[in-house]
Design an enzyme around this catalytic site. Structure first.
Site, PDB file in Angstrom:
ATOM      1  N   GLY A 136      21.792  31.000  13.037  1.00  0.00           N
ATOM      2  CA  GLY A 136      20.770  31.579  13.916  1.00  0.00           C
ATOM      3  C   GLY A 136      21.338  31.844  15.312  1.00  0.00           C
ATOM      4  N   ASP A 137      22.165  30.921  15.803  1.00  0.00           N
ATOM      5  CA  ASP A 137      22.770  31.094  17.138  1.00  0.00           C
ATOM      6  C   ASP A 137      23.751  32.268  17.127  1.00  0.00           C
ATOM      7  OD1 ASP A 137      21.387  28.742  17.696  1.00  0.00           O
ATOM      8  OD2 ASP A 137      23.109  27.495  17.146  1.00  0.00           O
TER       9      ASP A 137
END
Ligand code: ADP
Length: 309
Positions: A252-253
């Site tokens: 996600g990052d």
């Protein structure tokens, strides 16, 4: 440049252990410790993608020194606010024999009022030199739930766009300040809107609702299923190729870093989410969170399709 803000920066330490058992002595066969926390992962990926980036937020104590010197070693610029206490150690115990992953997360320092004021000044200053400021992760103890909303407003007043990747109350309160982009996963958006979403149609309705509230990019990441992405009123499906995922922690990052990079390059809305998803999948191919290679990103990007939902 891009600024990333990690309020609860950490040392991410991973122990590899054979046959880990509770209530027994276990010998660690392999150990790796790196600066961590969601915003630091975003900074690591943005740097690997060639973007100028500064990692900011709070650090404390010996662990804070470790985080700073680890970032120096990696060549990631940083400008943290030092606070009393000790930055978190997040410990993951990997047991390859049994395929288990056990995590122990320290709470981190409690933030005092004067440290919040120092951080706000710092965010203002960095935002003045940034196109985008990414706020990622949980709020440490002592921070009011409204903190992200305040910081987003400060960043925008200083001339930068704000990206928010948080969950729970921190996300709900942060939305009040209308960040440019949010990237909840399925669980986070369901919790945010307080109603179940059992199908992609339900998720698309959630995305439309948030866009109507004034958030320009609402990207719901769906792990190995890709993403449903809303931009400027349109919802699109982002279909990704099957890959042999090694470790999706930090995907996600990496996706956030990819999307911000693509926004800075002035790419189309469809290519922003396509590039973000390519970075998320490329991260899943690596052992370490927040690491991608250009070759993986480019190859996966070519195989991703983005279609109107
Ligand atoms: P988060 O880490 O915030 O929960 P996700 O797990 O949804 O985010 O991952 C973000 C993106 O990374 C996904 O949209 C997808 O493109 C990619 N990704 C994540 N997990 C996998 C996986 N197992 N296989 C392929 N791609 C993945």
């Amino acid at each position: 440049m891009i600024t990333t803000v990690t309020l609860n920066a950490a040392i991410d330490k991973t122990y590899s252990v054979k046959s880990f058992e509770m209530d027994r002595v276990s010998r660690v066969t392999d150990m790796i410790a790196v600066p961590g926390g969601k915003g630091i992962n975003v900074a690591r990926v943005a740097r690997l993608l060639g973007e100028p980036v500064t990692a900011a937020g709070f650090v404390a104590g010996f662990n804070g020194q470790f985080i700073r010197s680890g970032l120096d070693t990696e060549g990631i610029s940083h400008d943290f606010t030092e606070v009393p206490g000790e930055s978190r150690l997040c410990l993951t115990v990997l047991d390859a024999d049994n395929g288990t992953q056990t995590e122990l997360l320290e709470p981190g320092p409690v933030i005092a009022e004067n440290s919040l004021l120092t951080l706000k000044e710092k965010v203002k200053e960095l935002a003045g030199r940034s196109t985008h400021v990414c706020f990622s992760g949980s709020l440490p103890l002592g921070c009011p739930p409204s903190l992200y909303a305040e910081l987003i407003t400060l960043a925008r007043e200083a001339g930068a766009e704000a990206v928010l990747d948080a969950s729970g109350d921190a996300l709900a309160a942060g939305l009040e300040a209308m960040p440019l982009l949010i990237k909840p996963n399925e669980h986070e958006i369901v919790r945010l809107l307080g109603r179940p979403a059992s199908s992609d149609d339900d998720l698309a309705a959630c995305i439309r609702e948030l866009m109507q509230r004034g958030i320009r990019h609402v990207v719901v990441s769906l792990g190995a299923r890709g993403a449903l992405a809303g931009s400027s009123g349109r919802v699109r499906r982002v279909a990704i190729p099957a890959i042999r995922a090694v470790n999706p922690v930090g995907s996600g990052d990496a996706m956030v870093a990819g999307m911000v990079t693509a926004l800075r390059q002035g790419r189309s809305d469809a290519d922003v989410v396509r590039f973000g998803a390519a970075c998320g999948s490329a991260n899943a191919l690596q052992k370490q969170a927040g690491v991608v290679t250009d070759e993986d990103v480019e190859r996966i990007f070519r195989d991703i399709t983005v279609t109107d939902y």
